[in-house]
Design an enzyme around this catalytic site. Structure first.
Site, PDB file in Angstrom:
ATOM      1  N   GLY A 137      25.201  77.740 -32.366  1.00 11.82           N
ATOM      2  CA  GLY A 137      24.168  79.130 -31.561  1.00 11.82           C
ATOM      3  C   GLY A 137      25.112  79.763 -30.415  1.00 11.82           C
ATOM      4  O   GLY A 137      24.663  80.838 -29.734  1.00 11.82           O
TER       5      GLY A 137
ATOM      6  N   ASP B 130      26.594  83.147 -40.787  1.00  6.24           N
ATOM      7  CA  ASP B 130      27.341  82.636 -40.300  1.00  6.24           C
ATOM      8  C   ASP B 130      26.980  81.163 -41.494  1.00  6.24           C
ATOM      9  O   ASP B 130      27.676  80.513 -41.206  1.00  6.24           O
ATOM     10  CB  ASP B 130      27.960  82.453 -39.189  1.00  6.24           C
ATOM     11  CG  ASP B 130      29.529  82.227 -38.674  1.00  6.24           C
ATOM     12  OD1 ASP B 130      30.251  82.440 -40.437  1.00  6.24           O
ATOM     13  OD2 ASP B 130      29.418  80.872 -37.854  1.00  6.24           O
TER      14      ASP B 130
ATOM     15  N   ASP C 277      18.345  78.515 -39.233  1.00  6.50           N
ATOM     16  CA  ASP C 277      19.688  76.962 -39.163  1.00  6.50           C
ATOM     17  C   ASP C 277      18.591  76.177 -40.194  1.00  6.50           C
ATOM     18  O   ASP C 277      17.850  75.615 -39.952  1.00  6.50           O
ATOM     19  CB  ASP C 277      20.581  76.949 -38.462  1.00  6.50           C
ATOM     20  CG  ASP C 277      21.782  76.386 -38.536  1.00  6.50           C
ATOM     21  OD1 ASP C 277      22.492  76.741 -38.976  1.00  6.50           O
ATOM     22  OD2 ASP C 277      21.932  74.911 -39.545  1.00  6.50           O
TER      23      ASP C 277
ATOM     24  N   TRP D  59      27.098  82.037 -31.920  1.00  6.51           N
ATOM     25  CA  TRP D  59      26.813  84.103 -31.995  1.00  6.51           C
ATOM     26  C   TRP D  59      25.563  84.292 -31.557  1.00  6.51           C
ATOM     27  O   TRP D  59      25.165  85.662 -31.266  1.00  6.51           O
ATOM     28  CB  TRP D  59      26.797  84.536 -33.425  1.00  6.51           C
ATOM     29  CG  TRP D  59      28.357  84.164 -33.563  1.00  6.51           C
ATOM     30  CD1 TRP D  59      29.170  83.423 -34.030  1.00  6.51           C
ATOM     31  CD2 TRP D  59      28.533  84.582 -35.439  1.00  6.51           C
ATOM     32  NE1 TRP D  59      30.520  83.435 -34.523  1.00  6.51           N
ATOM     33  CE2 TRP D  59      29.712  84.395 -36.180  1.00  6.51           C
ATOM     34  CE3 TRP D  59      27.530  85.058 -36.532  1.00  6.51           C
ATOM     35  CZ2 TRP D  59      30.722  84.854 -36.984  1.00  6.51           C
ATOM     36  CZ3 TRP D  59      28.456  85.459 -37.769  1.00  6.51           C
ATOM     37  CH2 TRP D  59      29.569  85.602 -38.076  1.00  6.51           C
TER      38      TRP D  59
ATOM     39  N   LYS E 242      30.020  85.552 -44.224  1.00  6.68           N
ATOM     40  CA  LYS E 242      30.788  84.625 -44.413  1.00  6.68           C
ATOM     41  C   LYS E 242      31.142  84.356 -45.320  1.00  6.68           C
ATOM     42  O   LYS E 242      29.985  83.460 -46.061  1.00  6.68           O
ATOM     43  CB  LYS E 242      31.083  83.367 -43.075  1.00  6.68           C
ATOM     44  CG  LYS E 242      32.453  82.540 -43.305  1.00  6.68           C
ATOM     45  CD  LYS E 242      31.803  80.880 -43.467  1.00  6.68           C
ATOM     46  CE  LYS E 242      31.201  79.869 -42.352  1.00  6.68           C
ATOM     47  NZ  LYS E 242      31.716  79.582 -40.897  1.00  6.68           N
TER      48      LYS E 242
ATOM     49  N   ASP F 124      15.952  75.872 -44.292  1.00  5.74           N
ATOM     50  CA  ASP F 124      17.203  76.120 -45.504  1.00  5.74           C
ATOM     51  C   ASP F 124      16.305  77.703 -46.075  1.00  5.74           C
ATOM     52  O   ASP F 124      15.573  77.293 -46.693  1.00  5.74           O
ATOM     53  CB  ASP F 124      17.285  75.106 -46.498  1.00  5.74           C
ATOM     54  CG  ASP F 124      17.503  75.690 -48.064  1.00  5.74           C
ATOM     55  OD1 ASP F 124      18.617  76.036 -47.586  1.00  5.74           O
ATOM     56  OD2 ASP F 124      18.194  73.870 -48.518  1.00  5.74           O
TER      57      ASP F 124
HETATM   58  C1  LIG Z   1      29.199  77.933 -39.079  1.00  9.54           C
HETATM   59  S1  LIG Z   1      28.225  76.961 -39.109  1.00  9.54           S
HETATM   60  C2  LIG Z   1      27.652  78.115 -38.293  1.00  9.54           C
HETATM   61  C3  LIG Z   1      27.871  78.380 -36.954  1.00  9.54           C
HETATM   62  C4  LIG Z   1      27.123  79.523 -35.824  1.00  9.54           C
HETATM   63  N1  LIG Z   1      27.485  80.748 -36.276  1.00  9.54           N
HETATM   64  C5  LIG Z   1      27.404  79.303 -34.247  1.00  9.54           C
HETATM   65  O1  LIG Z   1      28.234  80.852 -33.988  1.00  9.54           O
HETATM   66  O2  LIG Z   1      27.079  78.329 -33.812  1.00  9.54           O
HETATM   67  C6  LIG Z   1      27.385  77.106 -40.335  1.00  9.54           C
HETATM   68  C7  LIG Z   1      26.153  77.178 -40.384  1.00  9.54           C
HETATM   69  O3  LIG Z   1      25.314  76.859 -41.564  1.00  9.54           O
HETATM   70  C8  LIG Z   1      24.248  76.325 -41.985  1.00  9.54           C
HETATM   71  N2  LIG Z   1      24.072  76.213 -43.390  1.00  9.54           N
HETATM   72  C9  LIG Z   1      24.027  76.027 -44.726  1.00  9.54           C
HETATM   73  N3  LIG Z   1      23.398  76.276 -45.374  1.00  9.54           N
HETATM   74  C10 LIG Z   1      22.538  76.953 -45.117  1.00  9.54           C
HETATM   75  C11 LIG Z   1      20.942  77.197 -45.415  1.00  9.54           C
HETATM   76  N4  LIG Z   1      20.689  76.980 -46.513  1.00  9.54           N
HETATM   77  N5  LIG Z   1      19.994  77.955 -44.483  1.00  9.54           N
HETATM   78  C12 LIG Z   1      20.041  77.442 -43.181  1.00  9.54           C
HETATM   79  N6  LIG Z   1      21.380  77.240 -42.697  1.00  9.54           N
HETATM   80  C13 LIG Z   1      22.784  76.743 -43.572  1.00  9.54           C
HETATM   81  C14 LIG Z   1      24.549  75.344 -41.464  1.00  9.54           C
HETATM   82  O4  LIG Z   1      23.528  74.338 -40.917  1.00  9.54           O
HETATM   83  C15 LIG Z   1      25.905  75.548 -39.287  1.00  9.54           C
HETATM   84  O5  LIG Z   1      25.142  74.955 -39.032  1.00  9.54           O
END
Ligand SMILES: C[S@@+](CC[C@H](N)C(=O)[O-])C[C@H]1O[C@@H](n2cnc3c(N)ncnc32)[C@H](O)[C@@H]1O
Length: 244
Positions: free
Chosen positions: A60, A136, A80, A62, A193, A107
């Site tokens: 969280g 992200d 997320d 961002w 990203k 998802d």
């Molecule tokens: C690098 S982290 C994000 C960090 C976040 N932007 C922050 O500032 O804390 C990547 C996130 O992408 C989420 N993610 C991956 N695949 C996803 C999907 N299909 N749907 C939703 N979230 C997804 C993961 O659960 C993870 O929390």
């Protein structure tokens, strides 16, 4: 450093840098556009009353950073697979001067979750009025770097379709004249990203962005580890939306 700022992860530094890099990029682009007598691109990515969709938001950082920048006219939708850090959620929800905040767990690739976002936008009267879609999201690591990069690329493409509409990958689709079902407003911003995976695998995303946005660039913030293939695609000046 992230902890001392009350942020749940160091991702906050990436977004801060991305905002500065994007501002410099837009400034340079506007100088070129001025010479060609083209309309300038809005220099500010986040403004207090904007509507932002934050995909892959957990834990969280961002969300927290954007939530602090938006006022009560702003709208923030965070999604997320995982739950967001409760300090982030409480910090935004208990701030009376903060944005209208919607947190979705699930998802993003599932249609019901996209529909959930669309339903919120409809309720908020912002169906085609989103200022920024940012992603992200990173697919769970399998250990094979190309597989991981391709799976994250799929998430970027899915996020772009939400932002710029289901036809955005069709080269025959002309965003300025055809009707788009994307959520971005005209001039809106997209950020995602991705992990470098070769020109061929990145081509569809780059080409779709090139057709649908006035300007775009690839950014590598210093807070992103040098040895990581992580990159950010930044695009602004969406061409296919409605004027707000
Ligand atoms: C690098 S982290 C994000 C960090 C976040 N932007 C922050 O500032 O804390 C990547 C996130 O992408 C989420 N993610 C991956 N695949 C996803 C999907 N299909 N749907 C939703 N979230 C997804 C993961 O659960 C993870 O929390």
């Amino acid at each position: 450093m992230a902890k001392s700022r009350g942020s749940p992860s160091r991702a906050i530094f990436k977004l801060e840098e991305i905002e500065n890099m994007a501002a410099t990029f837009i400034k340079q682009q506007n100088q070129k556009r001025q010479k060609k007598k083209k309309k300038p691109i809005s220099p500010k990515v986040f403004h207090p009353s904007c509507t932002v969709i934050d995909l892959g938001a957990a834990p969280g950082s961002w969300t927290q950073w954007i939530g602090e920048r938006l006022d009560s006219n702003g709208i923030l939708i965070a999604l997320d697979l995982l739950e967001l850090d409760e300090r982030t959620v409480n910090g935004i929800e208990y701030n009376e001067d903060g944005p209208s905040f919607h947190c979705i767990q699930g998802d993003f690739t599932k249609n019901e979750k996209k529909q959930h976002i669309l339903d919120i936008l409809l309720e908020e009267d912002k169906s085609h009025g989103v200022d920024c879609v940012i992603s992200d999201m990173a697919a769970n690591f399998t250990g094979d770097s190309l597989t991981d990069a391709l799976r994250t690329m799929n998430l970027c493409e899915d996020a772009l379709m939400l932002a710029a509409g289901s036809s955005c990958f069709d080269p025959r689709f002309i965003p300025t004249t055809s009707k788009s079902d994307g959520v971005l407003r005209n001039g809106g911003t997209f950020l995602c990203k991705f992990f470098a995976c070769g020109q061929t695998n990145e081509e569809d995303l780059r080409e779709a962005i090139g057709r649908n946005f006035e300007v775009s660039t690839v950014l590598k913030p210093k807070a992103s580890r040098k040895e990581s293939a992580e990159l950010y695609m930044f695009a602004t000046g969406y061409k296919g939306g409605q004027n707000q």
